[in-house]
Design a protein around this motif. Structure first.
Motif, PDB file in Angstrom:
ATOM      1  N   LYS A 220       5.403   4.023   1.869  1.00  0.00           N
ATOM      2  CA  LYS A 220       4.854   2.800   0.876  1.00  0.00           C
ATOM      3  C   LYS A 220       5.209   1.516   1.989  1.00  0.00           C
ATOM      4  O   LYS A 220       6.316   1.596   2.577  1.00  0.00           O
ATOM      5  CB  LYS A 220       5.719   2.808  -0.235  1.00  0.00           C
ATOM      6  CG  LYS A 220       5.232   3.878  -1.144  1.00  0.00           C
ATOM      7  CD  LYS A 220       6.184   3.860  -2.402  1.00  0.00           C
ATOM      8  CE  LYS A 220       5.773   4.916  -3.450  1.00  0.00           C
ATOM      9  NZ  LYS A 220       6.553   5.137  -4.497  1.00  0.00           N
TER      10      LYS A 220
ATOM     11  N   TYR B 228       8.141  -0.464   6.144  1.00  0.00           N
ATOM     12  CA  TYR B 228       7.879   0.585   5.529  1.00  0.00           C
ATOM     13  C   TYR B 228       9.058   1.569   5.247  1.00  0.00           C
ATOM     14  O   TYR B 228       9.873   1.569   5.804  1.00  0.00           O
ATOM     15  CB  TYR B 228       6.595   1.390   6.039  1.00  0.00           C
ATOM     16  CG  TYR B 228       7.129   2.125   7.344  1.00  0.00           C
ATOM     17  CD1 TYR B 228       7.581   3.542   7.257  1.00  0.00           C
ATOM     18  CD2 TYR B 228       7.269   1.395   8.461  1.00  0.00           C
ATOM     19  CE1 TYR B 228       7.732   4.131   8.412  1.00  0.00           C
ATOM     20  CE2 TYR B 228       7.438   2.213   9.699  1.00  0.00           C
ATOM     21  CZ  TYR B 228       7.604   3.457   9.504  1.00  0.00           C
ATOM     22  OH  TYR B 228       8.144   4.223  10.817  1.00  0.00           O
TER      23      TYR B 228
ATOM     24  N   TRP C 177      -0.923  12.524   6.582  1.00  0.00           N
ATOM     25  CA  TRP C 177      -1.418  11.388   5.724  1.00  0.00           C
ATOM     26  C   TRP C 177      -2.836  12.124   5.481  1.00  0.00           C
ATOM     27  O   TRP C 177      -3.560  12.510   6.258  1.00  0.00           O
ATOM     28  CB  TRP C 177      -1.544  10.351   6.540  1.00  0.00           C
ATOM     29  CG  TRP C 177      -2.369   9.156   5.891  1.00  0.00           C
ATOM     30  CD1 TRP C 177      -1.984   8.619   4.463  1.00  0.00           C
ATOM     31  CD2 TRP C 177      -3.251   8.217   6.269  1.00  0.00           C
ATOM     32  NE1 TRP C 177      -2.653   7.652   4.310  1.00  0.00           N
ATOM     33  CE2 TRP C 177      -3.638   7.315   5.364  1.00  0.00           C
ATOM     34  CE3 TRP C 177      -4.040   8.445   7.510  1.00  0.00           C
ATOM     35  CZ2 TRP C 177      -4.550   6.552   5.544  1.00  0.00           C
ATOM     36  CZ3 TRP C 177      -5.155   7.291   7.657  1.00  0.00           C
ATOM     37  CH2 TRP C 177      -5.238   6.477   6.676  1.00  0.00           C
TER      38      TRP C 177
ATOM     39  N   HIS D  13       0.695   4.996   0.887  1.00  0.00           N
ATOM     40  CA  HIS D  13      -0.342   5.782   1.863  1.00  0.00           C
ATOM     41  C   HIS D  13       0.035   7.420   1.499  1.00  0.00           C
ATOM     42  O   HIS D  13      -0.736   8.199   1.996  1.00  0.00           O
ATOM     43  CB  HIS D  13      -0.015   5.617   3.167  1.00  0.00           C
ATOM     44  CG  HIS D  13      -0.258   4.193   3.870  1.00  0.00           C
ATOM     45  ND1 HIS D  13      -1.639   3.930   3.979  1.00  0.00           N
ATOM     46  CD2 HIS D  13       0.011   3.178   4.053  1.00  0.00           C
ATOM     47  CE1 HIS D  13      -1.612   2.814   4.260  1.00  0.00           C
ATOM     48  NE2 HIS D  13      -0.479   2.385   4.490  1.00  0.00           N
TER      49      HIS D  13
ATOM     50  N   SER E   5      -4.605   5.388   0.357  1.00  0.00           N
ATOM     51  CA  SER E   5      -4.193   4.298   0.448  1.00  0.00           C
ATOM     52  C   SER E   5      -4.482   3.356  -0.859  1.00  0.00           C
ATOM     53  O   SER E   5      -5.508   2.737  -1.084  1.00  0.00           O
ATOM     54  CB  SER E   5      -4.965   3.231   1.626  1.00  0.00           C
ATOM     55  OG  SER E   5      -4.761   3.815   2.932  1.00  0.00           O
TER      56      SER E   5
ATOM     57  N   VAL F 186       0.673  -1.327   0.047  1.00  0.00           N
ATOM     58  CA  VAL F 186      -0.060   0.060   0.101  1.00  0.00           C
ATOM     59  C   VAL F 186       0.801   1.336  -0.067  1.00  0.00           C
ATOM     60  O   VAL F 186       1.666   1.441   0.732  1.00  0.00           O
ATOM     61  CB  VAL F 186      -1.024   0.045   1.270  1.00  0.00           C
ATOM     62  CG1 VAL F 186      -1.708   1.299   1.332  1.00  0.00           C
ATOM     63  CG2 VAL F 186      -1.728  -1.308   1.252  1.00  0.00           C
TER      64      VAL F 186
END
Length: 148
Positions: free
Chosen positions: A102, A117, A128, A98, A132, A96
């Motif tokens: 990543k 990540y 954020w 974000h 996603s 995913v």
């Protein structure tokens, strides 16, 4: 190789299987073993992950309230791709993006959630925004910067 994280502890069923998974996939090393415990590290502290074996009949992690996952940060996208390539074929991975990071998400052999990540923010003020999106870790990094 994981860059920054704080020590964690996971209860698992079989110590040898968990050690093989975490040393093989995340490049952690055993620093100490005692009975049903093993301590794994990237080398700059006694342990980054403690494993406690409960036996083959221990129940799986539940779907209710509890710890969702443990996360390991890597230094760059090439390192993330290199770790992703170490996952056995039978490990289900959901990768995913974000927008600020990543991450491949997966479960260890006992069903404990794990995330590796890379922080992709260009500055400290980025937040954020609920993004996603799937991504392919094979498309990350420079092949010349990481030995596979």
């Amino acid at each position: 190789m994981p860059a920054r994280h704080r020590p964690r502890a996971s209860k698992i069923r079989e110590l040898e299987r968990a050690i093989a998974f975490y040393t093989g996939c995340l490049d952690l090393e055993i620093t100490e073993r005692l009975a049903s415990f093993a301590f794994l590290s990237r080398g700059d502290r006694h342990h980054d992950l403690a494993l406690q074996a409960l036996g083959p009949n221990a129940p799986a992690p539940g779907a209710g309230v509890g710890l969702y996952l443990v996360a390991f940060e890597v230094e760059d996208e090439a390192a993330l791709r290199s770790i992703y390539r170490r996952f056995p074929d039978d490990v289900g991975v959901s990768s995913v993006d974000h927008g600020i990071s990543k991450a491949p998400y997966f479960s260890d052999p006992d069903g404990n959630g794990v995330e590796v990540y890379v922080d992709t923010r260009s500055g400290t003020g980025e937040r954020w925004l609920g993004v996603s999106q799937p991504f392919d870790p094979e498309e990350l990094g420079d092949d010349t910067s990481v030995a596979n």
